[in-house]
Scaffold this active site. Sequence first.
Site, short mmCIF file in Angstrom:
data_model
loop_
_atom_site.label_atom_id
_atom_site.label_comp_id
_atom_site.label_asym_id
_atom_site.label_seq_id
_atom_site.Cartn_x
_atom_site.Cartn_y
_atom_site.Cartn_z
N ASP A 1 -21.65 -3.85 0.73
CA ASP A 1 -20.37 -3.37 0.18
C ASP A 1 -20.55 -1.91 -0.22
O ASP A 1 -21.58 -1.55 -0.81
CB ASP A 1 -19.98 -4.23 -1.04
CG ASP A 1 -18.51 -4.10 -1.41
OD1 ASP A 1 -18.07 -2.95 -1.65
OD2 ASP A 1 -17.81 -5.12 -1.45
N LEU B 1 -18.52 -0.45 -2.29
CA LEU B 1 -17.88 -0.38 -3.61
C LEU B 1 -16.65 0.53 -3.62
O LEU B 1 -16.30 1.10 -4.65
CB LEU B 1 -18.89 0.04 -4.69
CG LEU B 1 -20.10 -0.90 -4.86
CD1 LEU B 1 -21.06 -0.39 -5.92
CD2 LEU B 1 -19.64 -2.33 -5.20
N LEU C 1 -15.45 -9.56 5.26
CA LEU C 1 -14.31 -9.31 4.37
C LEU C 1 -14.05 -7.82 4.19
O LEU C 1 -12.93 -7.42 3.83
CB LEU C 1 -14.57 -9.91 2.99
CG LEU C 1 -14.84 -11.42 2.89
CD1 LEU C 1 -15.24 -11.78 1.45
CD2 LEU C 1 -13.61 -12.22 3.31
N GLN D 1 -10.14 -1.98 4.78
CA GLN D 1 -9.02 -1.32 4.11
C GLN D 1 -8.00 -2.45 4.01
O GLN D 1 -7.54 -2.97 5.02
CB GLN D 1 -8.55 -0.14 4.98
CG GLN D 1 -7.57 0.80 4.34
CD GLN D 1 -6.27 0.16 3.90
OE1 GLN D 1 -5.99 0.06 2.69
NE2 GLN D 1 -5.46 -0.29 4.84
N TYR E 1 -1.72 -1.47 9.04
CA TYR E 1 -2.64 -2.54 8.58
C TYR E 1 -2.53 -3.76 9.51
O TYR E 1 -3.55 -4.32 9.92
CB TYR E 1 -2.30 -2.91 7.13
CG TYR E 1 -3.07 -4.09 6.59
CD1 TYR E 1 -4.45 -4.03 6.38
CD2 TYR E 1 -2.41 -5.28 6.25
CE1 TYR E 1 -5.15 -5.11 5.86
CE2 TYR E 1 -3.11 -6.37 5.73
CZ TYR E 1 -4.47 -6.28 5.54
OH TYR E 1 -5.16 -7.36 5.03
N LYS F 1 -5.67 -5.11 11.77
CA LYS F 1 -6.17 -6.49 11.66
C LYS F 1 -6.02 -7.23 12.99
O LYS F 1 -6.87 -8.02 13.37
CB LYS F 1 -5.44 -7.24 10.54
CG LYS F 1 -5.92 -6.87 9.14
CD LYS F 1 -7.33 -7.43 8.88
CE LYS F 1 -7.85 -7.09 7.51
NZ LYS F 1 -9.25 -7.49 7.29
#
Length: 314
Positions: free
Chosen positions: A36, A38, A77, A80, A149, A153
């Site tokens: 990650d 962060l 996971l 953005q 988005y 995806k």
Amino acid sequence: MSATSSPILVTGGAGFIGANLVRQLLGRGHQVTVLDNLATGKQEYLAGLPVEFIKGDILDVDLVNQVVRGHAGIVHLAAQTGVPGSLADPRRDCEVNVTGTLNLLEAVRATADDRQQTVRLVFASSNAPLGRQTPPATEDKAPLPISPYGASKLAGEAYCLAYHGSWWLGTVVLRFGNVYGPFSAHTESVVAKFCKDILAKGALTVDGDGRQTRDFIYVEDLCRAVLLALESSVSGEVFQIATSVETTILELAESVRRVAGQDAGIEYGPARQADIRENYSAIAKARALLGWEPRVSLADGLRETWRWFATARQ
Ligand SMILES: NC(=O)c1ccc[n+]([C@@H]2O[C@H](COP(=O)([O-])OP(=O)(O)OC[C@H]3O[C@@H](n4cnc5c(N)ncnc54)[C@H](O)[C@@H]3O)[C@@H](O)[C@H]2O)c1
């Protein structure tokens, strides 16, 4: 992949869903690595857990190749994660969600070549690829995205399916409904927003007229679906993961007020750009092929979520 004690990589594992999923994976006896950067997640969500945490970016190809090696399963996971971010910077949205996903798939493909066995990869998608399709969202409707988005995806989904079709990678696409629960303080979740609104100003702000609908799924149910997808042998498939229950934002506001036990007022703000009006999912395929069923009612899930916001978060 063994149902327990397998090494699992969770990209974006310090985020909302990641923090919940990591706990379920550890509870099942898996060994967990988190990758990650962060950008939105918080390392303190994983504090005290026996997890290998790697701070890094899924756009760093060398790092991704190195980190993927040695894992039996990946839950991807990192992303953005919202429509507004994609409208503000579509190129960045594409890089993280499309190129980032491709980086993982390429790393898995190289590992699979090495070991002659398939690493499983579960991809976190959403109903955004379906865009202006009429509800319920199903796996077989043609995607008609209305936001960058949704487009990114959709491309991520397509690459996952293509890598299964071309190289038999063990990929599964899960289209999450509107997820809510603990560890969501930093997200754009409407449930999180309502909880924070009540705590901060004793009133809720609803975007638009509040008659838009969503399918709210408690994060614990969602993570159980991810585990089942990871541990099953089903590959190259898309699944809707939600509850099939359609709730208006105004009904949700009422429910949050009820669990908070506060007589909070409701204020109205402008409608959101590129927002889907009505949204809920049919989940028969997940029931049939994954043996999955949501268990937590909206009232119970909201009670747990409110408790986290009102106590653990302070
Ligand atoms: N929360 C929902 O309702 C919902 C609905 C549909 C789909 N999803 C998808 O589920 C996934 C998780 O979402 P979430 O709600 O937990 O969001 P989140 O923002 O809490 O988690 C995303 C995590 O990814 C990390 N990240 C972002 N860019 C990265 C990068 N380039 N490299 C490495 N890490 C990076 C962030 O720091 C964060 O920890 C996302 O793919 C999202 O699109 C979520």
